[in-house]
Design an enzyme around this catalytic site. Sequence first.
Site, PDB file in Angstrom:
ATOM      1  N   ARG A 192       0.851  -1.175   0.000  1.00 23.21           N
ATOM      2  CA  ARG A 192       0.000   0.000   0.000  1.00 23.21           C
ATOM      3  C   ARG A 192       0.895   1.236   0.000  1.00 23.21           C
ATOM      4  NH1 ARG A 192      -3.465  -2.768  -1.518  1.00 23.21           N
ATOM      5  NH2 ARG A 192      -5.531  -3.141  -0.644  1.00 23.21           N
ATOM      6  N   HIS A 232      -1.775  -0.150  -9.808  1.00 30.61           N
ATOM      7  CA  HIS A 232      -2.379  -1.041  -8.803  1.00 30.61           C
ATOM      8  C   HIS A 232      -2.904  -2.334  -9.452  1.00 30.61           C
ATOM      9  CE1 HIS A 232      -4.288  -1.043  -4.544  1.00 30.61           C
ATOM     10  NE2 HIS A 232      -4.199  -2.282  -4.997  1.00 30.61           N
TER      11      HIS A 232
END
Length: 310
Positions: A225, A273
Amino acid sequence: MALLVSLTDTDIAPWLKVFQTELSGMDIRIYPDVGDPCDIEYVAAWQHPFSEYKKYPNLKAILSLGAGVDHITKDPELPSGIPIVRMADNALTRDMCLYALHWVLHFHSDYYRYAQQQSNKQWLPQDFVSPRDRTIGVMGLGNIGKQIAESLATQGFNVVGWGASEKQTTGLIEYFHGKEQMNAFLNKAEILINVLPLTDATRNRVTESELRQLPQGSFVINMGRGCIVNESDLLSLLNSGHIAAAVLDVFDIEPLPDDNPLWSHPSVTITPHIAGQSDGETAAMFMVDNIRRIEHGEAPFPLYDPVLGY
Ligand code: GLV
């Protein structure tokens, strides 16, 4: 009884096929067509808008498309006590292992240099380095981190791992844990891979002082993250050359804003992502199995633990 499918940025066709076939007694609704909110018992979620969950009074569980559930838990109005089920589909873990391997090789085998050399028509073999002489540091040793570490060790790399709590060191991998052992771990990591989940404890966990502990000329792969590795500190260490290059799949703000300097940094590669894209068919089946468990009064797996934060 209804399952609400709210999977932002996802091709939902394969998911729907599985849900409709396997959950024949259930009404499958696609967000934003919620219908009567009282019918919603399950939400299959990726980036479901904030303040929505609290509108479903009969919600039994939230099933996350991702292994990380911060996209759910950061909703300030999330009703408490609703089970959140993480994604642990083997296909997702496998894809993350492949993503890690791809970028490890990019750096280890000098492919990033050959790309630069090609633009200068330069024929210049770099020195050979054996995988056993390259140390990869995997930060975050949950299911995904452990499998990435093991798959790289199986390829012959020297792998060290760091996690919040103690893990038994295996023949293949040397494990470090806790705050006290973090520097010893970072000192060894020529290629650092972050797969920590985002929690209160991991937010901004890797700042300039941690990045400085990496060997000179090391590489960073962030596929966990964004908010864990401080973006501006990473940029300044890339600029100073202490970190030679980085591959980033996750960011503080996603999509990465146009004016973010990471976009155009010569030593940064950006992917949007996608390190662990779910395979719709197998991931939907993973959710179906968990819905069945709940309907049979059994515990779903793996369940988010609010104390641990993942
Ligand atoms: C992706 O980011 C995931 O949490 O699986």
